[in-house]
Design a protein around this motif. Structure first.
Motif, PDB file in Angstrom:
ATOM      1  N   ASN A 137      -4.152  -6.994   6.386  1.00 43.24           N
ATOM      2  CA  ASN A 137      -2.742  -6.575   6.354  1.00 43.24           C
ATOM      3  C   ASN A 137      -1.888  -7.406   7.315  1.00 43.24           C
ATOM      4  OD1 ASN A 137      -3.526  -5.398   8.805  1.00 43.24           O
ATOM      5  ND2 ASN A 137      -3.686  -3.339   7.930  1.00 43.24           N
ATOM      6  N   GLU A 138      -2.478  -7.922   8.384  1.00 36.81           N
ATOM      7  CA  GLU A 138      -1.744  -8.814   9.287  1.00 36.81           C
ATOM      8  C   GLU A 138      -1.479 -10.154   8.613  1.00 36.81           C
ATOM      9  OE1 GLU A 138      -3.045  -8.517  13.651  1.00 36.81           O
ATOM     10  OE2 GLU A 138      -4.844  -7.926  12.539  1.00 36.81           O
ATOM     11  N   LEU A 139      -2.462 -10.626   7.889  1.00 37.76           N
ATOM     12  CA  LEU A 139      -2.302 -11.903   7.199  1.00 37.76           C
ATOM     13  C   LEU A 139      -1.285 -11.816   6.065  1.00 37.76           C
ATOM     14  CD1 LEU A 139      -6.061 -12.987   6.996  1.00 37.76           C
ATOM     15  CD2 LEU A 139      -4.318 -13.862   8.562  1.00 37.76           C
ATOM     16  N   LEU A 140      -1.146 -10.611   5.488  1.00 39.94           N
ATOM     17  CA  LEU A 140      -0.231 -10.418   4.357  1.00 39.94           C
ATOM     18  C   LEU A 140       1.112  -9.821   4.766  1.00 39.94           C
ATOM     19  CD1 LEU A 140      -2.715  -8.981   1.685  1.00 39.94           C
ATOM     20  CD2 LEU A 140      -1.645 -11.254   1.664  1.00 39.94           C
ATOM     21  N   HIS A 141       1.320  -9.621   6.045  1.00 41.86           N
ATOM     22  CA  HIS A 141       2.547  -8.960   6.509  1.00 41.86           C
ATOM     23  C   HIS A 141       3.792  -9.684   5.988  1.00 41.86           C
ATOM     24  CE1 HIS A 141       5.223  -6.648   9.030  1.00 41.86           C
ATOM     25  NE2 HIS A 141       5.769  -7.782   9.483  1.00 41.86           N
ATOM     26  N   GLY A 142       4.680  -8.909   5.368  1.00 41.50           N
ATOM     27  CA  GLY A 142       5.922  -9.454   4.858  1.00 41.50           C
ATOM     28  C   GLY A 142       5.784 -10.190   3.538  1.00 41.50           C
ATOM     29  N   PHE A 143       4.583 -10.216   3.002  1.00 44.40           N
ATOM     30  CA  PHE A 143       4.321 -10.923   1.756  1.00 44.40           C
ATOM     31  C   PHE A 143       4.077  -9.883   0.664  1.00 44.40           C
ATOM     32  CE2 PHE A 143       2.047 -13.553  -1.257  1.00 44.40           C
ATOM     33  CZ  PHE A 143       2.625 -14.811  -1.095  1.00 44.40           C
ATOM     34  N   GLY A 144       4.867  -9.917  -0.407  1.00 44.16           N
ATOM     35  CA  GLY A 144       4.743  -8.924  -1.474  1.00 44.16           C
ATOM     36  C   GLY A 144       3.353  -8.891  -2.070  1.00 44.16           C
ATOM     37  N   VAL A 185      -2.190  -3.506  -3.693  1.00 41.42           N
ATOM     38  CA  VAL A 185      -3.615  -3.275  -3.461  1.00 41.42           C
ATOM     39  C   VAL A 185      -4.224  -2.669  -4.721  1.00 41.42           C
ATOM     40  CG1 VAL A 185      -5.339  -2.092  -2.067  1.00 41.42           C
ATOM     41  CG2 VAL A 185      -3.224  -2.932  -0.994  1.00 41.42           C
ATOM     42  N   LEU A 186      -5.204  -3.346  -5.288  1.00 43.54           N
ATOM     43  CA  LEU A 186      -5.874  -2.861  -6.489  1.00 43.54           C
ATOM     44  C   LEU A 186      -7.150  -2.103  -6.167  1.00 43.54           C
ATOM     45  CD1 LEU A 186      -5.562  -6.015  -8.807  1.00 43.54           C
ATOM     46  CD2 LEU A 186      -4.001  -4.065  -8.622  1.00 43.54           C
ATOM     47  N   HIS A 187      -7.755  -2.438  -5.044  1.00 42.48           N
ATOM     48  CA  HIS A 187      -9.019  -1.796  -4.684  1.00 42.48           C
ATOM     49  C   HIS A 187      -9.277  -2.027  -3.205  1.00 42.48           C
ATOM     50  CE1 HIS A 187     -13.145  -0.354  -5.014  1.00 42.48           C
ATOM     51  NE2 HIS A 187     -13.560  -1.454  -4.395  1.00 42.48           N
ATOM     52  N   GLY A 188      -9.779  -0.999  -2.529  1.00 38.26           N
ATOM     53  CA  GLY A 188     -10.148  -1.160  -1.136  1.00 38.26           C
ATOM     54  C   GLY A 188      -8.992  -0.940  -0.179  1.00 38.26           C
ATOM     55  N   ASP A 189      -9.144  -1.477   1.024  1.00 36.76           N
ATOM     56  CA  ASP A 189      -8.230  -1.196   2.130  1.00 36.76           C
ATOM     57  C   ASP A 189      -7.872  -2.504   2.824  1.00 36.76           C
ATOM     58  OD1 ASP A 189      -6.946  -0.343   4.390  1.00 36.76           O
ATOM     59  OD2 ASP A 189      -8.441   1.159   4.940  1.00 36.76           O
ATOM     60  N   THR A 190      -6.562  -2.731   3.024  1.00 37.51           N
ATOM     61  CA  THR A 190      -6.134  -3.978   3.648  1.00 37.51           C
ATOM     62  C   THR A 190      -6.378  -4.013   5.157  1.00 37.51           C
ATOM     63  OG1 THR A 190      -3.867  -3.164   3.847  1.00 37.51           O
ATOM     64  CG2 THR A 190      -4.384  -4.484   1.898  1.00 37.51           C
ATOM     65  N   SER A 191      -6.955  -2.943   5.695  1.00 38.07           N
ATOM     66  CA  SER A 191      -7.374  -3.007   7.098  1.00 38.07           C
ATOM     67  C   SER A 191      -8.689  -3.779   7.235  1.00 38.07           C
ATOM     68  CB  SER A 191      -7.538  -1.600   7.679  1.00 38.07           C
ATOM     69  OG  SER A 191      -8.568  -0.897   7.011  1.00 38.07           O
ATOM     70  N   THR A 192      -9.222  -4.243   6.098  1.00 31.47           N
ATOM     71  CA  THR A 192     -10.436  -5.065   6.083  1.00 31.47           C
ATOM     72  C   THR A 192     -10.283  -6.244   7.048  1.00 31.47           C
ATOM     73  OG1 THR A 192     -10.921  -4.501   3.780  1.00 31.47           O
ATOM     74  CG2 THR A 192     -11.871  -6.545   4.617  1.00 31.47           C
ATOM     75  N   VAL A 193     -11.304  -6.465   7.838  1.00 27.85           N
ATOM     76  CA  VAL A 193     -11.269  -7.573   8.797  1.00 27.85           C
ATOM     77  C   VAL A 193     -11.683  -8.873   8.108  1.00 27.85           C
ATOM     78  CG1 VAL A 193     -12.295  -8.538  10.904  1.00 27.85           C
ATOM     79  CG2 VAL A 193     -11.711  -6.092  10.777  1.00 27.85           C
ATOM     80  N   ILE A 194     -10.834  -9.891   8.261  1.00 29.83           N
ATOM     81  CA  ILE A 194     -11.153 -11.227   7.748  1.00 29.83           C
ATOM     82  C   ILE A 194     -11.713 -12.041   8.911  1.00 29.83           C
ATOM     83  CG2 ILE A 194     -10.257 -13.291   6.614  1.00 29.83           C
ATOM     84  CD1 ILE A 194     -10.205 -10.707   4.916  1.00 29.83           C
ATOM     85  N   SER A 195     -12.965 -12.383   8.821  1.00 29.63           N
ATOM     86  CA  SER A 195     -13.644 -13.027   9.952  1.00 29.63           C
ATOM     87  C   SER A 195     -14.169 -14.417   9.629  1.00 29.63           C
ATOM     88  CB  SER A 195     -14.814 -12.150  10.408  1.00 29.63           C
ATOM     89  OG  SER A 195     -15.725 -11.927   9.328  1.00 29.63           O
ATOM     90  N   VAL A 239     -10.389 -10.391  -2.013  1.00 26.35           N
ATOM     91  CA  VAL A 239     -10.089 -11.300  -3.123  1.00 26.35           C
ATOM     92  C   VAL A 239      -8.629 -11.116  -3.479  1.00 26.35           C
ATOM     93  CG1 VAL A 239     -10.530 -11.828  -5.543  1.00 26.35           C
ATOM     94  CG2 VAL A 239     -12.441 -11.261  -4.043  1.00 26.35           C
ATOM     95  N   LEU A 240      -7.890 -12.241  -3.577  1.00 28.65           N
ATOM     96  CA  LEU A 240      -6.497 -12.196  -3.991  1.00 28.65           C
ATOM     97  C   LEU A 240      -6.371 -12.771  -5.390  1.00 28.65           C
ATOM     98  CD1 LEU A 240      -6.107 -11.575  -0.981  1.00 28.65           C
ATOM     99  CD2 LEU A 240      -4.046 -13.011  -1.027  1.00 28.65           C
ATOM    100  N   VAL A 251     -15.129  -4.663  -0.578  1.00 30.95           N
ATOM    101  CA  VAL A 251     -14.276  -5.801  -0.936  1.00 30.95           C
ATOM    102  C   VAL A 251     -12.890  -5.305  -1.302  1.00 30.95           C
ATOM    103  CG1 VAL A 251     -13.950  -7.768  -2.483  1.00 30.95           C
ATOM    104  CG2 VAL A 251     -16.265  -7.120  -1.763  1.00 30.95           C
ATOM    105  N   CYS A 252     -11.880  -5.820  -0.627  1.00 27.37           N
ATOM    106  CA  CYS A 252     -10.498  -5.450  -0.927  1.00 27.37           C
ATOM    107  C   CYS A 252      -9.936  -6.416  -1.969  1.00 27.37           C
ATOM    108  CB  CYS A 252      -9.660  -5.509   0.348  1.00 27.37           C
ATOM    109  SG  CYS A 252      -7.941  -5.035   0.107  1.00 27.37           S
ATOM    110  N   VAL A 253      -9.356  -5.873  -3.021  1.00 28.86           N
ATOM    111  CA  VAL A 253      -8.765  -6.701  -4.075  1.00 28.86           C
ATOM    112  C   VAL A 253      -7.253  -6.500  -4.063  1.00 28.86           C
ATOM    113  CG1 VAL A 253      -8.732  -7.245  -6.534  1.00 28.86           C
ATOM    114  CG2 VAL A 253     -10.863  -6.439  -5.460  1.00 28.86           C
TER     115      VAL A 253
END
Length: 501
Positions: free
Chosen positions: A4-11, A14-24, A65-66, A79-81
């Protein structure tokens, strides 16, 4: 960092999962390069992935996955989609944020134009090093490096890397205290948003001539792709005002465009141009002062590249007189008017010229100092603009005494079919020519035919380390082949020492 930090302000949706997912792990468009914790962008039509690569990306441990449009994927645990309007635009923004927006920490220079991108990039880097000892990163046709240290990257034929790779390179350079980065921005890179979030300080425009119509369909579309750089992607511009596009850039960026020219009044102007086999001499005019200059490369096009370099480096804060002095000591640009003299005295020039304009310019420069025959070895790339093939044949025939038609990068086309389209252009000039599809054999034939004062131009690939045949990258270097084969050519008399070794 959370998605969600990486997508902040970007339209996004969420189709599946949670954007609090950590991208590492590093983001990627290539399904086979996914590592556990990465975000994968399912870019439609991308050869190394796309929507068809989602299953593989998930299998390799993608955390998110975007997708775009109607694309989706089967839900998988953990997996967040997310659906976004444009996966390429999202990839640029997300990758920049993942690496901490590295472009903001350096002076980033992006060079675009049909011809001259690599030469100007190398010249800017060389002049900055010579004039001020600056630590400069280079990203382009010949790969990526900081000074003389190469940055390891997966093998690729892209001049401008995909946005996740570009942002990785910028981050790598920032972390090694690189103050300035100069990159080549191709028309397709600009069109596909690869440099959108590079935070470019200076955009440099060299010229616009026919090329890449297979990608863009028309010169208007091609020009439009180039102009994206000057429509909000850079803060200042350096533009060649001898080219009509220069005036367009001035209108797009009024008050923020610096101009250069050989034939038109400009902020940086070259006059009194003379040249011979070893270089060019000219006078630089800027704000009422004149500076005698020289570069170790012949050709008006090289003088134009030198002006672009001076304008760019001067705008970056360096003293113009020191910069002009540095031009004299530039090392040769690999694969750009790169010269070799055989033991028998034949002069060989390897150059990247692969468009009608660039081929005509280099042959015109060679003709200006040639004392004997000019032999040209060249071809045209497969799966690329077919309309330039006969035109390049006519140019080579008109300005050469002998032509050897051969393969460039045939890709998915039959080499002989490409030669069939080049040959009528040469034939119309009456210049004798050979057809030898094997590039190594073609170079050998030209060397065998050349006399002691002749000049052999090997055009089209420059410093490329491979030849693209089908889907394969086959190791091949024009200059390496020249150096290997030259001793086997028939021995002839006195070397043409004026061209150097």
């Amino acid at each position: 960092m959370q998605l969600n930090e990486l997508l902040h302000g970007f339209g996004h949706q969420v189709l599946h999962g949670d954007t609090s997912t950590v991208i590492s792990a590093p983001p990627t468009l290539d399904a086979h390069r996914v590592t556990p914790g990465a975000v994968y962008f399912a870019v439609p039509g991308h050869q190394e992935g796309g929507p068809e690569g989602v299953a593989r990306a998930v299998e390799l441990g993608a955390a998110a996955v975007l997708v775009e449009g109607r694309d989706t994927c089967a839900p998988a645990d953990g997996v967040c989609v997310v659906r976004v309007p444009d996966t390429r635009v999202a990839a640029s923004a997300v990758a920049s944020r993942y690496y901490g927006e590295p472009g903001r920490s350096m002076d980033v220079v992006a060079v675009t134009g049909t011809n001259g991108k690599t030469s100007v990039s190398y010249m800017v880097e060389s002049v900055l090093r010579i004039a001020g000892g600056a630590r400069v990163g280079v990203i382009g046709t010949s790969g990526s490096r900081i000074g003389d240290v190469r940055v390891p990257m997966p093998r690729s034929v892209l001049t401008t890397p995909e946005s996740p790779d570009l942002q990785y390179l910028l981050g790598h350079m920032r972390d090694r205290d690189t103050a300035r980065v100069v990159l080549e921005a191709t028309s397709m890179a600009l069109l596909t948003h690869r440099v959108d979030d590079a935070h470019i300080d200076l955009g440099v425009f060299t010229n616009l001539t026919q090329d890449h119509l297979d990608d863009h369909g028309s010169m208007e579309n091609y020009a439009g792709a180039k102009l994206r750089l000057f429509q909000g992607l850079c803060r200042r511009a350096v533009a060649n005002i001898d080219d009509p596009m220069g005036a367009v850039i001035q209108r797009l960026m009024p008050g923020a465009t610096t101009t250069y020219a050989l034939d038109t009044e400009a902020d940086y102007r070259a006059r009194d141009i003379t040249m011979d086999a070893v270089g060019s001499r000219f006078t630089v005019h800027h704000r009422g002062r004149s500076y005698p200059a020289e570069i170790p490369v012949p050709g008006r096009f090289s003088v134009a590249n030198a002006l672009a370099t001076l304008a760019t480096c001067h705008l970056l804060g360096h003293d113009l007189e020191l910069l002009v002095g540095a031009l004299r000591h530039m090392p040769p640009v690999p694969g750009r008017f790169e010269r070799h003299v055989t033991a028998g005295g034949t002069s060989v020039i390897v150059d990247y010229a692969h468009s009608p304009d660039s081929l005509e310019k280099i042959l015109t420069a060679i003709r200006s100092f040639a004392t004997a025959r000019v032999i040209t070895v060249f071809g045209c790339g497969g799966d690329r603009d077919t309309t330039k093939r006969a035109a390049m044949g006519e140019i080579a025939g008109r300005l050469s005494d002998l032509c050897v038609l051969t393969s460039d990068n045939p890709r998915g086309e039959a080499p002989e079919a490409i030669l069939d389209q080049i040959a009528p252009g040469v034939a119309a000039t009456g210049t004798p020519f050979e057809r030898i599809a094997d590039r190594r054999r073609a170079i050998a034939s030209a060397l065998a035919a050349a006399g002691p004062d002749d000049i052999v131009l090997v055009a089209g690939k420059g410093s490329e380390p491979h030849q693209i045949v089908g889907d394969e990258l086959i190791p091949f270097s024009d200059m390496a082949v020249v150096r290997e084969l030259a001793p086997r050519a028939p021995a002839v008399s006195a070397a043409m020492s004026a061209l150097g070794g």
